[in-house]
Scaffold this active site. Structure first.
Site, PDB file in Angstrom:
ATOM      1  CG  ASP A  12     -19.501  17.302 -22.462  1.00 32.70           C
ATOM      2  OD1 ASP A  12     -20.547  17.225 -22.169  1.00 32.70           O
ATOM      3  OD2 ASP A  12     -18.698  16.612 -22.279  1.00 32.70           O
ATOM      4  CD  GLU A  72     -24.360  15.682 -23.002  1.00 36.38           C
ATOM      5  OE1 GLU A  72     -24.441  14.756 -23.685  1.00 36.38           O
ATOM      6  OE2 GLU A  72     -23.344  15.740 -22.228  1.00 36.38           O
ATOM      7  CG  ASP A 144     -14.130  16.424 -20.788  1.00 34.59           C
ATOM      8  OD1 ASP A 144     -15.331  15.959 -20.154  1.00 34.59           O
ATOM      9  OD2 ASP A 144     -13.076  15.897 -20.596  1.00 34.59           O
TER      10      ASP A 144
END
Length: 174
Positions: A12, A72, A144
């Site tokens: 992420d 992502e 996160d």
């Protein structure tokens, strides 16, 4: 019969905090391996922060030995300067697994939420709750890291579907 498990590293991206999560997937079952966050200091120069991010990711990859990575795809930033910095951090996050020779896929936030929760508009609490369901015993150092594990889970689901489709096509052509 289950396949040999593969290790999937979910990432992420973020300049201040990049979450990472590692799962094993044998085609049917998921197993939590590790999670964490690589953080940089806001007061440091951008090149130093990007270098720290790269070094942190390289260390995680060397220690955890993933087989594949999933990142992502970010779309939102508060302002143009933030968008540029996030884009540069995301470039480092994509580069690190590529330098290690890892196949890497990208997934949008809605795609991750759909794969994990079944709803592309799920909130963070719902995503974290489902990650806890899918990976019993997991705790998160930061949100996160939870997001990174969700990305890894999304990749595992998509990977299974792609593999099943490829087998079906191969059987149909045989």
């Amino acid at each position: 019969m289950a396949n040999a498990p593969i290790r999937i590293l979910g990432l992420d991206p973020g300049l201040q905090h990049t979450g990472w999560g590692l799962v094993e997937h044998d085609g049917f079952r998921l197993r939590f391996c590790a999670e964490g966050v690589i953080s940089t200091k806001a007061g440091e120069d951008l090149p130093d922060r990007l270098l720290a991010l790269h070094h942190g990711l390289a260390k995680v990859i060397a220690e955890m030995q993933p087989d594949e990575a999933a990142v992502e795809n970010t779309y939102v930033a508060r302002n143009p300067e933030s968008a540029l910095k996030l884009g540069q951090a995301r470039g480092v996050v994509l580069l690190a697994p590529a330098l290690a020779g890892l196949p890497t896929r990208e997934y949008g936030a809605m795609e991750v939420k759909r794969a994990v929760v079944g709803n592309g508009h799920a909130d963070k609490v719902q995503v974290q709750a489902m990650v806890r369901q899918l990976l019993p015993g997991v705790t998160f150092k930061r949100a996160d890291a939870a997001d990174a594990l969700a990305i890894a889970i999304c990749h595992a689901h998509h990977r299974s579907t792609r593999n099943a489709f490829a087998r079906a096509v191969a059987r149909a052509g045989a």
